[in-house]
Design a protein around this motif. Structure first.
Motif, PDB file in Angstrom:
ATOM      1  N   LEU A   1      51.184  -6.286  -6.199  1.00 39.63           N
ATOM      2  CA  LEU A   1      50.453  -7.372  -6.873  1.00 39.63           C
ATOM      3  C   LEU A   1      51.205  -8.674  -6.616  1.00 39.63           C
ATOM      4  CD1 LEU A   1      49.506  -5.644 -10.247  1.00 39.63           C
ATOM      5  CD2 LEU A   1      48.054  -6.015  -8.249  1.00 39.63           C
ATOM      6  N   PRO A   2      50.517  -9.692  -6.069  1.00 37.65           N
ATOM      7  CA  PRO A   2      51.242 -10.883  -5.611  1.00 37.65           C
ATOM      8  C   PRO A   2      51.792 -11.776  -6.718  1.00 37.65           C
ATOM      9  CG  PRO A   2      48.886 -11.076  -5.147  1.00 37.65           C
ATOM     10  CD  PRO A   2      49.090  -9.718  -5.686  1.00 37.65           C
ATOM     11  N   SER A   3      51.223 -11.714  -7.900  1.00 31.36           N
ATOM     12  CA  SER A   3      51.738 -12.534  -8.995  1.00 31.36           C
ATOM     13  C   SER A   3      51.273 -11.948 -10.314  1.00 31.36           C
ATOM     14  CB  SER A   3      51.239 -13.980  -8.852  1.00 31.36           C
ATOM     15  OG  SER A   3      49.887 -14.090  -9.272  1.00 31.36           O
ATOM     16  N   ASP A   4      51.789 -12.508 -11.400  1.00 28.35           N
ATOM     17  CA  ASP A   4      51.384 -12.003 -12.718  1.00 28.35           C
ATOM     18  C   ASP A   4      49.969 -12.454 -13.083  1.00 28.35           C
ATOM     19  OD1 ASP A   4      53.474 -14.345 -14.626  1.00 28.35           O
ATOM     20  OD2 ASP A   4      51.793 -14.656 -13.259  1.00 28.35           O
ATOM     21  N   ARG A   5      49.303 -13.156 -12.173  1.00 30.26           N
ATOM     22  CA  ARG A   5      47.895 -13.476 -12.413  1.00 30.26           C
ATOM     23  C   ARG A   5      46.987 -12.282 -12.091  1.00 30.26           C
ATOM     24  NH1 ARG A   5      45.643 -16.415  -9.225  1.00 30.26           N
ATOM     25  NH2 ARG A   5      47.180 -16.571  -7.527  1.00 30.26           N
ATOM     26  N   PHE A   6      47.564 -11.307 -11.408  1.00 31.41           N
ATOM     27  CA  PHE A   6      46.806 -10.120 -10.993  1.00 31.41           C
ATOM     28  C   PHE A   6      47.117  -8.980 -11.952  1.00 31.41           C
ATOM     29  CE2 PHE A   6      45.148 -10.969  -6.632  1.00 31.41           C
ATOM     30  CZ  PHE A   6      45.651 -12.255  -6.482  1.00 31.41           C
ATOM     31  N   PHE A   7      46.049  -8.330 -12.389  1.00 30.82           N
ATOM     32  CA  PHE A   7      46.200  -7.237 -13.344  1.00 30.82           C
ATOM     33  C   PHE A   7      45.153  -6.178 -13.035  1.00 30.82           C
ATOM     34  CE2 PHE A   7      47.021  -5.127 -17.244  1.00 30.82           C
ATOM     35  CZ  PHE A   7      45.798  -4.771 -17.801  1.00 30.82           C
ATOM     36  N   ALA A   8      45.556  -4.908 -13.031  1.00 30.02           N
ATOM     37  CA  ALA A   8      44.605  -3.833 -12.757  1.00 30.02           C
ATOM     38  C   ALA A   8      44.703  -2.786 -13.848  1.00 30.02           C
ATOM     39  CB  ALA A   8      44.886  -3.189 -11.402  1.00 30.02           C
TER      40      ALA A   8
ATOM     41  N   LYS B   1      41.651  -7.586 -12.139  1.00 28.99           N
ATOM     42  CA  LYS B   1      41.389  -8.896 -12.722  1.00 28.99           C
ATOM     43  C   LYS B   1      42.349  -9.918 -12.142  1.00 28.99           C
ATOM     44  CE  LYS B   1      39.748  -6.902 -17.081  1.00 28.99           C
ATOM     45  NZ  LYS B   1      39.944  -6.779 -18.551  1.00 28.99           N
ATOM     46  N   ILE B   2      41.807 -11.056 -11.798  1.00 28.04           N
ATOM     47  CA  ILE B   2      42.617 -12.155 -11.290  1.00 28.04           C
ATOM     48  C   ILE B   2      42.392 -13.340 -12.214  1.00 28.04           C
ATOM     49  CG2 ILE B   2      43.231 -13.558  -9.301  1.00 28.04           C
ATOM     50  CD1 ILE B   2      41.743 -11.543  -7.531  1.00 28.04           C
ATOM     51  N   GLN B   3      43.458 -13.807 -12.792  1.00 26.66           N
ATOM     52  CA  GLN B   3      43.359 -14.954 -13.707  1.00 26.66           C
ATOM     53  C   GLN B   3      43.672 -16.243 -12.957  1.00 26.66           C
ATOM     54  OE1 GLN B   3      46.280 -13.605 -16.630  1.00 26.66           O
ATOM     55  NE2 GLN B   3      44.630 -12.983 -18.020  1.00 26.66           N
ATOM     56  N   ARG B   4      43.036 -17.297 -13.397  1.00 24.97           N
ATOM     57  CA  ARG B   4      43.327 -18.647 -12.867  1.00 24.97           C
ATOM     58  C   ARG B   4      43.365 -18.606 -11.334  1.00 24.97           C
ATOM     59  NH1 ARG B   4      46.937 -17.244 -16.430  1.00 24.97           N
ATOM     60  NH2 ARG B   4      48.687 -17.246 -14.945  1.00 24.97           N
ATOM     61  N   THR B   5      42.240 -18.217 -10.735  1.00 21.80           N
ATOM     62  CA  THR B   5      42.190 -18.007  -9.291  1.00 21.80           C
ATOM     63  C   THR B   5      42.640 -19.237  -8.526  1.00 21.80           C
ATOM     64  OG1 THR B   5      39.829 -18.576  -9.350  1.00 21.80           O
ATOM     65  CG2 THR B   5      40.404 -16.225  -9.322  1.00 21.80           C
TER      66      THR B   5
ATOM     67  N   PRO C   1      44.588  -4.337   5.709  1.00 24.05           N
ATOM     68  CA  PRO C   1      44.704  -4.292   4.250  1.00 24.05           C
ATOM     69  C   PRO C   1      46.164  -4.288   3.812  1.00 24.05           C
ATOM     70  CG  PRO C   1      43.170  -2.624   5.058  1.00 24.05           C
ATOM     71  CD  PRO C   1      43.874  -3.169   6.250  1.00 24.05           C
ATOM     72  N   GLU C   2      46.450  -4.965   2.716  1.00 26.18           N
ATOM     73  CA  GLU C   2      47.788  -4.946   2.121  1.00 26.18           C
ATOM     74  C   GLU C   2      47.716  -4.298   0.746  1.00 26.18           C
ATOM     75  OE1 GLU C   2      49.770  -8.907   4.178  1.00 26.18           O
ATOM     76  OE2 GLU C   2      50.309  -8.290   2.148  1.00 26.18           O
ATOM     77  N   PHE C   3      48.595  -3.356   0.535  1.00 28.90           N
ATOM     78  CA  PHE C   3      48.635  -2.588  -0.700  1.00 28.90           C
ATOM     79  C   PHE C   3      48.887  -3.493  -1.901  1.00 28.90           C
ATOM     80  CE2 PHE C   3      49.603   0.931  -3.456  1.00 28.90           C
ATOM     81  CZ  PHE C   3      50.658   0.506  -4.256  1.00 28.90           C
ATOM     82  N   LEU C   4      48.108  -3.283  -2.949  1.00 22.67           N
ATOM     83  CA  LEU C   4      48.324  -4.013  -4.195  1.00 22.67           C
ATOM     84  C   LEU C   4      48.868  -3.088  -5.285  1.00 22.67           C
ATOM     85  CD1 LEU C   4      45.079  -6.210  -4.418  1.00 22.67           C
ATOM     86  CD2 LEU C   4      47.365  -6.932  -3.714  1.00 22.67           C
ATOM     87  N   THR C   5      48.137  -2.001  -5.564  1.00 23.45           N
ATOM     88  CA  THR C   5      48.529  -1.150  -6.677  1.00 23.45           C
ATOM     89  C   THR C   5      47.912   0.229  -6.536  1.00 23.45           C
ATOM     90  OG1 THR C   5      48.677  -1.021  -9.109  1.00 23.45           O
ATOM     91  CG2 THR C   5      46.632  -1.891  -8.189  1.00 23.45           C
TER      92      THR C   5
END
Lengths: 108, 116
Positions: free
Chosen positions: B60-67, B78-82, B43-47
């Motif tokens: 979080l790998p990009s601004d497409r990821f939001f928690a 939430k992941i936008q524009r997967t 596992p890789e830490f996101l938030t």
């Protein structure tokens, strides 16, 4: 960047044999955890070690934290098929870092 | 007692779609973590949240990821524009303790996201 290297990546041994898996880093961690993960499930915590040189035993599993708190080992005595799974170590520093895991398969 | 639950367990999204992944932590757990686990990897830490406060989102790998965790319990990733590279298992974990990252985490079963 903190990294945790686990070795071996894969291990397949016969039931009844002993084995050791390793978790190494160049970074110091305040604590280190070992998890076991089954397919389709989340990791389950086995142990947390916090003191350099600490040794903890959980039935046939022995966990050791290195004196410098940079590495750890997991030793399994008389492995059983139920020990099969992915073993992950995780170090706690600024954040929790996981290794890539050791996939263990015990042959009956 | 109830553990950490995640829904959906499996999600297939077409590239470009938005997805929302839900995590129900153990009741009373202060800390909540999101991780991404690619096939064959750890596992890789996101938030990380402490109650409703997002204290660390550096993974979080990009601004497409939001928690978010608006009421300090349920969390949504939430992941936008997967994109195809977003395909992975997303794990949620909760912990009773606050004030650090060195305590026992209880993991949910994960959501397997496949982007086609």
């Amino acid at each position: 960047t903190q990294l945790l290297e686990q070795s071996p990546q894969f291990l397949s041994i016969q039931e009844g044999e002993n084995l050791t898996v390793y978790c190494n880093s160049s970074s110091v961690f305040s604590s280190l955890q070992w998890y076991r993960q089954e397919p389709g499930e989340g990791p389950v915590l086995l142990v947390t070690v916090v003191t350099g040189g600490e040794v903890k035993k959980l039935k046939r599993l022995t966990f050791q934290f290195g004196d410098a708190r940079k590495d750890s080992s997991l030793h399994i005595t008389a492995a059983q098929p139920g020990d099969t799974g992915l073993y992950l170590c995780a170090g706690a520093g600024d954040k929790i870092i996981f290794g890539k895991g050791t996939r263990l398969h015990i042959l009956p | 007692g109830a553990g950490v639950s995640q829904s959906p367990r499996y999600k297939v999204a077409k590239r470009g779609q938005d997805v929302a992944l839900r995590c129900d932590p153990i009741s009373g757990h202060v800390s909540l973590f999101w991780y991404q686990q690619a096939l064959g990897q750890g596992p890789e830490f996101l938030t990380y949240f402490q109650n409703e406060a997002q204290l660390d989102k550096s993974g979080l790998p990009s601004d497409r990821f939001f928690a978010e965790r608006p009421e300090g319990s349920v969390s949504t990733l939430k992941i936008q524009r997967t994109q195809q590279e977003d395909s992975a298992v997303y794990l949620c974990a909760s912990s009773l303790a606050s004030g650090g990252l060195t305590y026992e985490q209880y993991f949910g079963p994960g959501t397997r996201l496949t982007v086609t």
